[in-house]
Design an enzyme around this catalytic site. Sequence first.
Site, PDB file in Angstrom:
ATOM      1  N   CYS A 111      52.528  46.930  76.362  1.00  0.00           N
ATOM      2  CA  CYS A 111      51.972  47.248  75.086  1.00  0.00           C
ATOM      3  C   CYS A 111      52.006  46.194  74.122  1.00  0.00           C
ATOM      4  O   CYS A 111      50.932  45.919  73.386  1.00  0.00           O
ATOM      5  CB  CYS A 111      53.007  48.466  74.710  1.00  0.00           C
ATOM      6  SG  CYS A 111      52.287  49.115  73.000  1.00  0.00           S
ATOM      7  N   CYS A 112      52.992  45.383  74.356  1.00  0.00           N
ATOM      8  CA  CYS A 112      52.947  44.080  73.383  1.00  0.00           C
ATOM      9  C   CYS A 112      52.032  43.162  73.662  1.00  0.00           C
ATOM     10  O   CYS A 112      51.307  42.505  73.029  1.00  0.00           O
ATOM     11  CB  CYS A 112      54.187  43.612  73.610  1.00  0.00           C
ATOM     12  SG  CYS A 112      55.712  44.107  72.479  1.00  0.00           S
ATOM     13  N   CYS A 192      56.792  47.225  65.078  1.00  0.00           N
ATOM     14  CA  CYS A 192      55.758  48.234  65.381  1.00  0.00           C
ATOM     15  C   CYS A 192      56.603  49.431  65.181  1.00  0.00           C
ATOM     16  O   CYS A 192      57.793  49.607  65.204  1.00  0.00           O
ATOM     17  CB  CYS A 192      54.987  48.365  66.538  1.00  0.00           C
ATOM     18  SG  CYS A 192      53.883  46.896  66.800  1.00  0.00           S
ATOM     19  N   CYS A 195      58.841  51.002  67.907  1.00  0.00           N
ATOM     20  CA  CYS A 195      59.923  50.272  68.785  1.00  0.00           C
ATOM     21  C   CYS A 195      60.844  49.670  67.740  1.00  0.00           C
ATOM     22  O   CYS A 195      61.471  48.922  68.141  1.00  0.00           O
ATOM     23  CB  CYS A 195      59.163  49.056  69.251  1.00  0.00           C
ATOM     24  SG  CYS A 195      58.125  49.415  70.693  1.00  0.00           S
ATOM     25  N   CYS A 214      58.535  40.112  71.887  1.00  0.00           N
ATOM     26  CA  CYS A 214      57.303  40.669  71.915  1.00  0.00           C
ATOM     27  C   CYS A 214      56.357  39.936  73.041  1.00  0.00           C
ATOM     28  O   CYS A 214      55.412  40.059  73.727  1.00  0.00           O
ATOM     29  CB  CYS A 214      56.383  40.874  70.733  1.00  0.00           C
ATOM     30  SG  CYS A 214      55.993  39.405  69.998  1.00  0.00           S
TER      31      CYS A 214
END
Length: 218
Positions: A111-112, A192, A195, A214
């Site tokens: 995702c990062c 984010c 998280c 990240c």
Amino acid sequence: MNLVNKEKINKSLSAKIVDARVAQIFNSFDDVLVTSSFGTTSVVLLHIISRIQPDCPIYFIDTGYHFEETKAYKERLTWLLDLNVIDVHPNKAEHEMTKTNRLWDKDPDHCCEVNKVKPLESVKEQYNVWMSGLIGFQNQHRSTLEIIDEQDEMIKFYPLIEWNSGLVAEYIESHSLPQHPLKEQGYYSVGCTHCTVAGMGREGRWQESAKTECGLHS
């Protein structure tokens, strides 16, 4: 940059105040990339840059998952410090995939990668030096970094790396700078929404996970 030069440069920069370090890098290099997350400590470096290199582009990676408070803080600092902020966005289709699959739960590293790391890759190609406001007290990885380092043929410059939370707070107060609005709610590091929870240092990031970065700076 060989090891001898790296040690010599770090020794030279360590003897200077942060303002002088930043000025030296801007005077020595024409292509300095500056990024900011507009997090809880970001205003320090942004304020210094606004006085030394006011026209410098500041790249902000808009992951699509930022807190509304972070976006409002970014707008406030952009106006207050007259910053030249450039938003960078992830690929739309890939971002939607992370949203549909709730990738932050299943694979936060991926995702990062999609929303933070990949969007900056084409920008990084234009620069040889990358300046960012990482501070050593924030986690174990950052505590090992030096003022100047080299990674993937790019010079990394961390002018605040040996600062502590007290120096950050003192700088913000002495220059009457605004705090990130979530700081008052116990968020000492803000990423984010999916998280990040309240917590000291970076303990509120990726809770119940071994993940601490990240991927931008590791």
